[in-house]
Design a protein around this motif. Structure first.
Motif, mmCIF file in Angstrom:
data_model
loop_
_atom_site.group_PDB
_atom_site.id
_atom_site.type_symbol
_atom_site.label_atom_id
_atom_site.label_comp_id
_atom_site.label_asym_id
_atom_site.label_seq_id
_atom_site.Cartn_x
_atom_site.Cartn_y
_atom_site.Cartn_z
ATOM 1 N N PHE A 52 0.911 -1.412 -0.063
ATOM 2 C CA PHE A 52 -0.060 0.005 -0.022
ATOM 3 C C PHE A 52 0.712 1.293 -0.021
ATOM 4 O O PHE A 52 0.166 2.461 -0.133
ATOM 5 N N GLN A 53 2.238 1.212 0.141
ATOM 6 C CA GLN A 53 2.976 2.204 0.065
ATOM 7 C C GLN A 53 4.374 1.766 -0.644
ATOM 8 O O GLN A 53 5.364 1.582 -0.174
ATOM 9 N N PRO A 54 4.225 1.383 -1.990
ATOM 10 C CA PRO A 54 5.253 0.955 -2.768
ATOM 11 C C PRO A 54 6.501 1.976 -2.965
ATOM 12 O O PRO A 54 7.619 1.310 -2.991
ATOM 13 N N GLU A 55 6.425 3.224 -2.670
ATOM 14 C CA GLU A 55 7.596 4.019 -2.726
ATOM 15 C C GLU A 55 8.623 3.685 -1.264
ATOM 16 O O GLU A 55 9.654 4.351 -1.440
ATOM 17 N N HIS A 56 7.917 2.903 -0.586
ATOM 18 C CA HIS A 56 8.895 2.548 0.693
ATOM 19 C C HIS A 56 9.383 0.906 0.681
ATOM 20 O O HIS A 56 9.517 0.569 1.703
ATOM 21 N N ARG A 57 9.342 0.392 -0.747
ATOM 22 C CA ARG A 57 9.732 -0.864 -0.828
ATOM 23 C C ARG A 57 11.069 -0.991 -0.293
ATOM 24 O O ARG A 57 11.348 -2.388 0.425
ATOM 25 N N LEU A 58 12.091 -0.315 -0.212
ATOM 26 C CA LEU A 58 13.343 -0.446 0.353
ATOM 27 C C LEU A 58 13.639 0.005 1.730
ATOM 28 O O LEU A 58 14.716 0.226 2.215
ATOM 29 N N THR A 59 12.550 0.610 2.265
ATOM 30 C CA THR A 59 12.678 1.252 3.747
ATOM 31 C C THR A 59 12.539 0.177 4.512
ATOM 32 O O THR A 59 11.485 -0.691 4.490
ATOM 33 N N ARG A 60 13.391 0.166 5.719
ATOM 34 C CA ARG A 60 13.115 -0.734 6.749
ATOM 35 C C ARG A 60 11.847 -0.826 7.446
ATOM 36 O O ARG A 60 11.323 0.751 7.770
ATOM 37 N N SER A 61 10.757 -1.481 7.758
ATOM 38 C CA SER A 61 9.652 -1.390 8.409
ATOM 39 C C SER A 61 9.620 -0.804 9.616
ATOM 40 O O SER A 61 8.752 0.140 10.035
ATOM 41 N N GLN A 62 10.658 -0.939 10.286
ATOM 42 C CA GLN A 62 10.891 -0.363 11.656
ATOM 43 C C GLN A 62 10.855 1.231 11.523
ATOM 44 O O GLN A 62 10.903 1.964 12.494
#
Length: 79
Positions: free
Chosen positions: A4-14
């Motif tokens: 639901f936020q593909p722009e954060h594909r490479l962002t750590r979930s924490q």
């Protein structure tokens, strides 16, 4: 399945804002609001955030077994 936020594909979930979903456990409201079929989700609605370790969505027998396991674990802990 889709992010639901593909722009954060490479962002750590924490490092992201917590995401919440409707647990469908219960709704409180005024009788007239239900009779008038007012929207459940609106600016007037307030969430009650439930601890992750206290909820289990039950859709399958496996979910039910997990809920029973969680209940027994909480009872053993005196929670």
């Amino acid at each position: 399945m889709a992010m639901f936020q593909p722009e954060h594909r490479l962002t750590r979930s924490q490092d992201l804002e917590p995401a919440y979903h409707d647990a469908g456990q219960f709704y409180w409201g005024r009788t007239d609001a239900f009779l008038e079929d007012l929207q459940t989700f609106s600016a007037a609605a307030l969430p009650i955030v439930l601890p992750h370790d206290r909820v289990q969505d039950i859709d399958t027998e496996e979910d039910w077994r997990r809920a029973e396991w969680m209940f027994r674990a909480m009872q053993a802990e005196g929670v």
